[in-house]
Design a protein around this motif. Structure first.
Motif, PDB file in Angstrom:
ATOM      1  N   LEU B 208     -36.968 142.537  35.439  1.00 23.36           N
ATOM      2  CA  LEU B 208     -37.902 142.059  34.420  1.00 23.36           C
ATOM      3  C   LEU B 208     -39.313 142.563  34.702  1.00 23.36           C
ATOM      4  O   LEU B 208     -40.037 142.984  33.793  1.00 23.36           O
ATOM      5  N   ILE B 209     -39.698 142.508  35.967  1.00 20.75           N
ATOM      6  CA  ILE B 209     -41.057 142.943  36.302  1.00 20.75           C
ATOM      7  C   ILE B 209     -41.216 144.436  36.054  1.00 20.75           C
ATOM      8  O   ILE B 209     -42.199 144.887  35.466  1.00 20.75           O
ATOM      9  N   ALA B 210     -40.192 145.207  36.441  1.00 21.01           N
ATOM     10  CA  ALA B 210     -40.260 146.658  36.235  1.00 21.01           C
ATOM     11  C   ALA B 210     -40.375 146.976  34.751  1.00 21.01           C
ATOM     12  O   ALA B 210     -41.214 147.783  34.324  1.00 21.01           O
ATOM     13  N   ALA B 211     -39.524 146.315  33.955  1.00 22.35           N
ATOM     14  CA  ALA B 211     -39.544 146.583  32.513  1.00 22.35           C
ATOM     15  C   ALA B 211     -40.898 146.179  31.925  1.00 22.35           C
ATOM     16  O   ALA B 211     -41.465 146.892  31.089  1.00 22.35           O
ATOM     17  N   PHE B 212     -41.426 145.046  32.386  1.00 22.98           N
ATOM     18  CA  PHE B 212     -42.726 144.582  31.884  1.00 22.98           C
ATOM     19  C   PHE B 212     -43.801 145.615  32.196  1.00 22.98           C
ATOM     20  O   PHE B 212     -44.601 145.988  31.330  1.00 22.98           O
ATOM     21  N   ALA B 213     -43.779 146.101  33.433  1.00 19.63           N
ATOM     22  CA  ALA B 213     -44.785 147.085  33.828  1.00 19.63           C
ATOM     23  C   ALA B 213     -44.691 148.323  32.954  1.00 19.63           C
ATOM     24  O   ALA B 213     -45.715 148.856  32.490  1.00 19.63           O
ATOM     25  N   LEU B 214     -43.468 148.758  32.692  1.00 20.90           N
ATOM     26  CA  LEU B 214     -43.293 149.953  31.865  1.00 20.90           C
ATOM     27  C   LEU B 214     -43.806 149.714  30.450  1.00 20.90           C
ATOM     28  O   LEU B 214     -44.520 150.538  29.877  1.00 20.90           O
ATOM     29  N   LEU B 215     -43.396 148.581  29.874  1.00 17.30           N
ATOM     30  CA  LEU B 215     -43.806 148.275  28.498  1.00 17.30           C
ATOM     31  C   LEU B 215     -45.321 148.207  28.400  1.00 17.30           C
ATOM     32  O   LEU B 215     -45.939 148.782  27.498  1.00 17.30           O
ATOM     33  N   ILE B 216     -45.938 147.458  29.327  1.00 15.05           N
ATOM     34  CA  ILE B 216     -47.385 147.267  29.244  1.00 15.05           C
ATOM     35  C   ILE B 216     -48.118 148.573  29.505  1.00 15.05           C
ATOM     36  O   ILE B 216     -49.118 148.880  28.854  1.00 15.05           O
ATOM     37  N   ALA B 217     -47.601 149.387  30.437  1.00 12.46           N
ATOM     38  CA  ALA B 217     -48.246 150.678  30.676  1.00 12.46           C
ATOM     39  C   ALA B 217     -48.165 151.526  29.412  1.00 12.46           C
ATOM     40  O   ALA B 217     -49.137 152.173  29.018  1.00 12.46           O
ATOM     41  N   GLY B 218     -47.014 151.498  28.755  1.00  9.80           N
ATOM     42  CA  GLY B 218     -46.864 152.258  27.516  1.00  9.80           C
ATOM     43  C   GLY B 218     -47.800 151.770  26.438  1.00  9.80           C
ATOM     44  O   GLY B 218     -48.455 152.559  25.750  1.00  9.80           O
ATOM     45  N   LEU B 219     -47.897 150.453  26.293  1.00 12.99           N
ATOM     46  CA  LEU B 219     -48.762 149.890  25.260  1.00 12.99           C
ATOM     47  C   LEU B 219     -50.230 149.976  25.666  1.00 12.99           C
ATOM     48  O   LEU B 219     -51.110 150.111  24.825  1.00 12.99           O
ATOM     49  N   GLY B 220     -50.450 149.892  26.977  1.00  8.09           N
ATOM     50  CA  GLY B 220     -51.817 149.891  27.487  1.00  8.09           C
ATOM     51  C   GLY B 220     -52.555 151.190  27.217  1.00  8.09           C
ATOM     52  O   GLY B 220     -53.777 151.201  27.144  1.00  8.09           O
ATOM     53  N   VAL B 221     -51.802 152.276  27.048  1.00  3.89           N
ATOM     54  CA  VAL B 221     -52.455 153.539  26.719  1.00  3.89           C
ATOM     55  C   VAL B 221     -53.195 153.394  25.403  1.00  3.89           C
ATOM     56  O   VAL B 221     -54.371 153.713  25.289  1.00  3.89           O
ATOM     57  N   LYS B 222     -52.498 152.875  24.390  1.00  2.00           N
ATOM     58  CA  LYS B 222     -53.159 152.750  23.093  1.00  2.00           C
ATOM     59  C   LYS B 222     -54.199 151.650  23.115  1.00  2.00           C
ATOM     60  O   LYS B 222     -55.235 151.752  22.488  1.00  2.00           O
ATOM     61  N   ALA B 223     -53.897 150.551  23.842  1.00  2.00           N
ATOM     62  CA  ALA B 223     -54.862 149.459  23.900  1.00  2.00           C
ATOM     63  C   ALA B 223     -56.036 149.810  24.802  1.00  2.00           C
ATOM     64  O   ALA B 223     -56.951 149.010  24.956  1.00  2.00           O
TER      65      ALA B 223
END
Lengths: 571, 495
Positions: B208-223
């Motif tokens: 869960l933590i790994a997936a969260f990190a990936l998702l947020i890193a992906g979204l964090g680029v645009k944000a």
């Protein structure tokens, strides 16, 4: 909605609407004509005496304004009177200013905010109007386009922002889960807050910026004189009082005893009272001396607040004393500013003598000479200290000597002025009316009426008279002493500016370092992930591979055939 | 399939189809193109009103199309998507008007408006996405359709900026896809559901933590979370309406909105909190807020300064949704709209100043208030709003975030709020002061028309400035963004 309610709404909306209308070309002339009178609804509401309460669900988080208690009423009286006098004065004073439209826009907005914060009955609206006043007043401080005014504006804005932020922090901590906290519940909420000491500290400092509390006062002697005279009067008369109103509205006076905060206020208050005098007497500009006098006077108010904070039982008495003191100070100080403006430009002969005489009247009043409203204000304060030993009373008397010293300084500076004489009409009428009102205040004070007979009591006449006489004597004895002294207006401000410059250099340095790091990172990324260069290499490699493979074409075909055969065979 | 079920799809199509149609229009068909653009924008607004009435009454609209085995393409209008859809629909209309005025007479307008509409369609898709996969699909189309807008001018600088933009956003997309794939493999289709859908995976902490990190890193680029933000200031070479849209609704907001969805509707705030990932994200958001403001202070170019200000402001949304607490949620979600309105106003103003007076640097504005009073009033209001002065939009956000932080005992948030307000003041107020109290070094060029700047540019500026005052001043009304955010928090996040 009753007539009183409508009046309360008009008191806020009219100045704002006129301020906006000045910006619209087709309405400008009419709006400029109306601008000097926009404080009238507030003035009428203040004199009328009726209660009002208007609630607007849709505004902000649900806004309530109205006149419900004596605090609101007294502050409404002083705010409306000072703004009305200031605006009527400005009508003549600003008539030749090429930027007068801009002045009126900011003056109207500031007045609207100032009146609004008095009428506001919930925390969010109070903060709203307070901010409108704060930011509107920048336009007044920075109005004259001189280097001093620019500096004054910058200093004002920085200190004002500091105050706003301290208050924002205090308010959000206070409202917590109750976004639309009504003002009358605020002191209770402060008292019950788990962060009580922090909130009290933030409130004291946040409003202290406006009220010129010591150390936070540095902007005041720079900004008040920089503004055009009518604006100085409003700033030093009404706006400074807004800080005190904030204290009265929020601090848990009479609910809990806060001896620590009380002691701090007492110490800071008396420190300001004497510090203001000490620095004020060295000033060369009468308006700066008046600003220092405001710092000093607010020191007494702060000290009285300290008494109330420390012992809840004295709170009602202290509140009444503070209310009267602030009311008296607002009118006297506004009259002094307006009078100085006239005395400095009045032609020679009897108009000049009249101007100086009028100035003398308000100077005596502010010094607390016998039978003046200033004396009554000081009697109220002294009464508060009756059971706190002789020290408090002695300090108050010493403070009165200080006030006198400052007033002598103002008068001598104004009298010595041999500047160019104005060839224009001077705003005599608003000033004299304000002066008359200040005197009339004594005849019918809205509070502390019961102390009126004390005023004519021989003992209090004597106790009011000696500090004034002593002050005059000291002023004459020591007048050579101050001649060589010159402390820059804003005193500690010089230190603050040094520290500020140092901090800015550090922050810029840090940001630059950040930029360099970011550039380095980007360059590194470009080198590492240099797509174009890598692409070249990749393509070269790929084509070499392909070239190499093409040598094996026959083998490939053979393999393919073999594969097909095998696949077919294995079916 | 009923008509109601088609509504979300229709919202996307109302800009997708006109977008495609515009490509075939000749460059000189200005009137037809403008008509098409505006009528599509108005039609979409009407659709949003219809959906809005339903959603407020408690209905949920859903379009479900078969996509790949095991996952449908789902467009669903719940209250959170309604907020973002309304913002996008309103600002699309406003920005279209602005863009028509701004690009008048310049080349390649059909290409521009075509991609412009498609990027709006993608934003709508992002807003309405009902599961993670759908979200990803539209998130990527958004990247691809905004690229031509960034490089629109075709200058070497624009092309370079476009390269950087693609490199960042596509890499982000890869991370997002990987995260999505991991979750789909572990839990099947990830439908956005109030309270989260990963409850049964609670034991698999590492995954869960790994997936969260990936998702947020992906979204964090645009944000534009640090350190993934560097593309944003570079992308400023785009024409003003593009910057406005990128910063206020489309790209940056898509990232912030995605983070909101992941935290609330995929993981659920409680699970995310238990995993400890939100506190890390909150710290990143706080750092971004301060760092962005500091960087803004160092910029001399107006648009770059505004860009760094976006970096800072958008993280308020992230901060609001990551720290657990109802008032914080409300503040964060309301800021989605508030920041959009204020920032689009600032960019419109920057565009007006550049168009009319050729101003690009922050030091060139001395005395601009007299020449362009309405523009500068709008700029002043939006700036004060950014600082958080009542009664403007930003104040409402800060009031809620601050009060919310106290409510849950995270008082450090208040320090961040105050510091950021002071920094905002430090980089915005000098501009405002110079504009009103400074003297221009040379006389301004004379007015070209009746107004201080073309009406097509002036009107959108006034409308958005008025809106940023309105949403704050009338925050207590039923249809204010604040009320919507409260409704969302009530319904979906903290029931």
């Amino acid at each position: 909605m009753t007539a009183n309610d409508a009046l309360a709404v008009a008191a806020i909306v009219l100045p704002l609407a006129v301020g906006v209308a000045i910006g619209i070309r087709s309405l400008r002339e009419a709006a400029l004509a109306a601008a000097p009178w926009t404080a009238l609804p507030a003035f009428v509401a203040a004199l009328d005496g009726g209660a009002s309460s208007v609630h607007a669900d849709a505004l902000l988080f649900g806004t309530t304004i109205g006149v419900e208690d004596v605090v609101t009423r007294v502050f409404l009286v002083l705010t409306a009177t000072v703004w009305l006098a200031s605006a009527a004065y400005a009508r003549t004073y600003m008539a030749w200013d090429p930027r007068r439209a801009r002045y009126w826009v900011f003056a109207s907005i500031t007045a609207s905010g100032n009146i609004g914060l008095v009428l506001a009955q919930d925390v969010a609206s109070f903060y709203l109007f307070y901010s409108v006043m704060t930011f509107g007043a920048y336009g007044l401080v920075a109005h004259v386009s001189t280097a001093e005014a620019r500096r004054a504006g910058a200093v004002y804005l920085k200190m004002a922002l500091l105050g706003e932020m301290l208050l924002l922090a205090a308010f959000v901590i206070l409202v917590g889960a109750r976004i639309d906290l009504p003002l009358h519940e605020a002191p209770r909420a402060v008292a019950d807050s788990p962060h009580r000491d922090l909130v009290v500290g933030l409130l004291l400092a946040g409003f202290g910026v406006k009220a010129g509390a010591i150390v936070l006062h540095v902007w005041l002697p720079v900004a008040h004189p920089a503004a055009p005279t009518p604006a100085s009067a409003a700033l030093s008369g009404a706006m400074i009082a807004a800080g005190v109103l904030g204290w009265l509205r929020f601090l848990p006076l009479g609910i809990v005893a806060l001896p620590g905060a009380g002691r701090i206020c007492l110490a800071a208050g008396f420190a300001a009272a004497f510090y203001g005098v000490a620095v004020g007497v060295t000033q060369r500009d009468p308006k700066t001396v008046l600003a220092y006098s405001s710092v000093s006077q607010m020191g007494f108010v702060t000290a009285a607040l300290g008494v109330a904070l420390a012992s809840p039982s004295t709170a009602p008495l202290a509140t009444a004393a503070i209310l009267f003191y602030v009311l008296h100070h607002a009118l006297a100080k506004a009259a002094l500013f307006l009078g100085t403006g006239i005395a400095m430009t009045a032609p020679t002969g009897w108009p000049r003598r009249l101007a100086l005489a009028g100035l003398l009247v308000s100077a005596l009043d502010l010094a607390g000479a016998p039978l003046s409203s200033g004396a009554l204000a000081k009697i109220s304060l002294k009464h508060l200290a009756a059971d706190r030993g002789a020290a408090f009373g002695m300090l108050l008397s010493a403070g009165a000597i200080g006030s006198t010293l400052l007033m002598v300084r103002v008068l001598s500076l104004a009298a010595a002025r041999r500047g160019p004489v104005a060839r224009r009409p001077l705003p005599w009428v608003p000033w004299l009316l304000l002066l008359a009102l200040d005197v009339a205040l004594l005849a019918a004070p809205p509070i502390d009426r019961e102390r009126l007979e004390l005023l004519v009591d021989p003992a209090s006449v004597a106790s009011a008279a000696w500090p004034v006489l002593a002050g005059i004597a000291i002023a004459f004895a020591g007048r050579r002493l101050v001649r060589g002294l010159a402390i820059p207006p804003g005193d500690l401000l010089v230190v603050f500016e040094r520290v500020g410059a140092w901090l800015r250099a550090r922050i810029t340095g840090a940001v630059r370092a950040g930029v360099r790091a970011e550039d380095a990172l980007r360059a590194w990324l470009a080198r590492r992930v240099a797509v174009p260069r890598r692409r070249q290499t990749l393509l070269r490699e790929a084509s070499r591979l392909e070239h190499g493979l093409s040598g094996f074409a026959p083998t490939g075909v053979a393999l393919l055939v073999l594969g097909i055969v095998l696949a077919w065979a294995s079916r | 399939m009923t008509l109601d079920a088609l509504l979300p799809l229709a919202v996307v199509l109302t800009s997708l189809l006109p977008g495609i149609a515009i490509f075939w229009l000749a460059e000189r068909d200005t009137r037809l193109r403008t008509t098409l653009n505006l009528s599509a924008a108005i039609a979409k607004l009407a659709l949003v009103v219809v959906i809005g009435r339903g959603v407020l009454a408690g209905e949920i609209f859903e379009t479900r199309l078969p996509f790949v085995p095991g996952a449908d393409l789902v467009l669903r209008a719940d209250s959170l998507s309604l907020l973002f859809v309304s913002l996008s629909a309103v600002l699309w209309l406003v920005t279209t008007v602005y863009a028509v005025g701004y690009l008048e007479g310049s080349p390649h307008r059909s290409r521009f408006f075509g991609f412009f509409s498609i990027s709006v369609a993608s934003t709508m898709g992002v807003a309405l996405a009902g599961n993670l996969l759908t979200f990803f699909v539209f998130y990527e189309t958004l990247t691809l359709s905004t690229y031509p807008l960034v490089v629109h001018r075709g200058t070497p600088e624009a092309v370079r900026a476009g390269d950087l933009y693609l490199r960042y956003t596509l890499s982000g997309g890869v991370l997002l896809l990987t995260g999505t794939a991991i979750l789909y493999a572990a839990a099947g289709s990830i439908e956005f559901t109030a309270g989260g859908v990963l409850g049964e995976l609670a034991g698999r902490r590492g995954l869960l933590i790994a997936a969260f990190a990936l998702l947020i890193a992906g979204l964090g680029v645009k944000a534009a979370l640090i350190p993934l933000h560097t593309w944003l200031p570079v992308a400023m070479v785009a024409p003003a309406p593009v910057s406005a849209l990128l910063h206020a609704v489309a790209v940056v907001k898509a990232g912030a909105f995605g983070i909101t969805r992941v935290i609330y509707d995929v993981y659920g705030i409680r699970l995310a909190d238990r995993l400890g990932v939100t506190s890390v994200l909150a710290v990143v958001a706080a750092a971004t807020i301060l760092y962005g403001s500091l960087k803004a202070l160092a910029q001399d170019d107006l648009k770059r300064r505004l860009a760094y200000s976006t970096v800072s402001q958008v993280s308020f949304i992230v901060l609001g949704v990551t720290v657990v607490g109802k008032l914080l949620t409300i503040g964060g979600i309301a800021h989605l709209v508030h920041q959009g309105l204020m920032k689009i106003t600032l960019f419109f103003c920057a565009g007006n100043l550049a168009e009319e007076l050729g101003i690009h640097g922050v030091r060139e504005l001395r005395g601009a208030g007299r020449r362009m009073p309405l523009t500068m009033i709008a700029f002043t209001l939006a700036s004060l709003g950014m600082i958080g002065i009542p009664p403007l939009a930003g104040f409402v956000t800060k009031w809620y975030l601050g009060a919310g932080a106290v409510e849950v005992g995270s008082s450090w948030v208040i320090a961040v709020l105050i510091a950021s307000s002071l920094l905002n003041a430090a980089y915005l107020l000098p501009i405002v002061r110079d504009a009103w109290f400074g003297e221009p070094s040379a006389p301004w060029p004379a007015r070209k028309g009746r107004f201080e700047v073309g009406l097509w540019l002036l009107l959108p500026t006034i409308v958005t400035a008025a809106a940023s005052v309105g949403v704050g001043l009338f925050a207590a009304t039923k249809l204010s963004p604040l009320a919507m955010a409260a409704l969302i928090a009530e319904r979906e996040i903290h029931p």
